[in-house]
Design a protein around this motif. Structure first.
Motif, mmCIF file in Angstrom:
data_model
loop_
_atom_site.group_PDB
_atom_site.id
_atom_site.type_symbol
_atom_site.label_atom_id
_atom_site.label_comp_id
_atom_site.label_asym_id
_atom_site.label_seq_id
_atom_site.Cartn_x
_atom_site.Cartn_y
_atom_site.Cartn_z
ATOM 1 N N ARG A 256 1.023 -1.063 -0.033
ATOM 2 C CA ARG A 256 -0.103 0.184 0.142
ATOM 3 C C ARG A 256 0.713 1.345 -0.012
ATOM 4 N N THR A 257 1.738 1.430 -0.962
ATOM 5 C CA THR A 257 2.477 2.393 -1.236
ATOM 6 C C THR A 257 2.619 2.987 -2.611
ATOM 7 N N ARG A 258 2.730 4.351 -2.754
ATOM 8 C CA ARG A 258 3.019 4.783 -4.033
ATOM 9 C C ARG A 258 4.513 4.613 -4.605
ATOM 10 N N ALA A 259 5.445 4.202 -3.694
ATOM 11 C CA ALA A 259 6.953 4.013 -4.017
ATOM 12 C C ALA A 259 6.951 2.892 -4.769
ATOM 13 N N THR A 260 7.997 2.987 -5.890
ATOM 14 C CA THR A 260 8.549 1.820 -6.359
ATOM 15 C C THR A 260 9.054 0.821 -5.578
#
Length: 336
Positions: A256-260
């Motif tokens: 649940r992250t927008r990080a790659t």
């Protein structure tokens, strides 16, 4: 940047794949036996070296570069004094090896944001200029990392910072009690879940004082479990899982992250032999960490990690070190 309060996290998705019944029971029996045996051995270890209660540490203040640099210099000085106090206590206790390690950590060239010598020891060290860096990497170590073995983590942080250059800072984050290899704690996510809360707060604070810096989280071994569980809502550009036994989550999307999300494993890393199972235990815990992060089904982007062993990812001049630096820089690494 708004983050999701820890209390509002949904229960993460759990790995759904299961081994055939007989094999699954065999794997479970082996893991439990190893964990119990290691726990019995651990009970016979010497009592931990005593250490003084560290001084209270106030949160860093969002400020301009000059003001932040001055605040950091004051903090570093206070932590050096705490390290010297802990070294004196260890020496008085007859723990010469611990005293020597703490004395080395208290030199003027070292910069600690926090230190606590109790309960196996915890510390957060900065390599580079945190006040001026435009790229910041946070290294989260795994099993068997303690104050006594801290030198390995520090050398890795130095190697990564040198690879990145003067406009980058690397934070060696040892702010949780890491499990011992083969112990009961090393095959369950309990300590990782506790550590994830602490890591989440730290990264939030780092983002508040350096909002324009590119932040990347790098989790090695059991540290990758910590990073994955801390991931929801973190203001980071990338999360790297390397030498990972699994994350307790089924897919990269479950972070649940927008990080790659990146994953890599060296061909000589023994962690490849860890069974990728997740077996329910009483009181809601689980044994094992489920899906292999380098498995295409997990959904992470894979990077080339060379042919070294489990402790070789940050070796100077190595393939994984070069690729980890590229990820921190926001560049494309060599792909696996």
């Amino acid at each position: 940047m708004a983050t999701h309060p820890r209390g509002e996290r949904r229960a993460p998705a759990r790995p759904s794949g299961r081994l055939p019944g007989r094999l699954r029971r065999t794997v479970l029996a082996g893991l439990v036996s190893a964990a119990v045996a290691a726990s019995v051995v651990g009970a016979a270890r010497p009592v931990d070296v005593p250490a003084p209660v560290p001084p209270a540490v106030a949160p860093l203040t969002p400020a301009g570069t000059t003001e932040l640099a001055a605040e950091l210099a004051e903090r570093y000085g206070a932590e050096r004094a705490a390290l010297r106090d802990a070294a004196r206590t260890a020496r008085a206790h007859g723990a010469r090896h611990r005293a020597e390690a703490l004395t080395a950590m208290a030199t003027a060239e070292r910069s600690f944001l926090s230190f606590d010598g109790r309960d196996g020891g915890r510390g957060i060290e900065v390599v580079g200029d945190l006040a001026r860096a435009d790229r910041i990497a946070v290294l989260v170590p795994g099993v068997d990392t303690t104050i006594d073995s801290y030198g390995r983590l520090q050398r890795g942080a130095v190697a990564l910072q040198k690879e990145l250059g003067p406009r980058a800072a690397v934070v060696a984050w040892l702010d949780y009690r890491t499990p011992a290899t083969g112990s009961a704690a090393s095959v369950t996510p309990g300590r990782a879940d506790q550590a994830a809360r602490t890591l989440h707060s730290f990264v939030d604070e780092l983002h508040r004082v350096r909002p324009d810096a590119r932040l990347t989280l790098l989790g090695h071994s059991y540290g990758s479990v910590v990073c994955a569980l801390a991931a929801p809502g973190l203001p980071v550009a990338g999360i790297v899982l390397y030498g990972s036994p699994g994350t307790s989550l089924d897919r990269a999307a479950d972070l649940r992250t927008r990080a790659t999300v990146w994953a890599g494993r060296a061909s000589g890393d023994w962690v490849a032999e860890v069974p990728h199972v997740s077996v329910p235990l009483p009181a809601g815990s689980r044994l094992g960490f489920g899906t292999d992060p380098v498995d295409p089904a997990f959904g992470a982007r894979r990077f080339a990690a060379g042919d070294g062993g489990h402790s070789d990812y940050l070796a100077p001049g190595s393939v994984p070190l070069r690729n980890l630096a590229r990820i921190v820089d926001g560049q494309e690494p060599d792909r696996a």
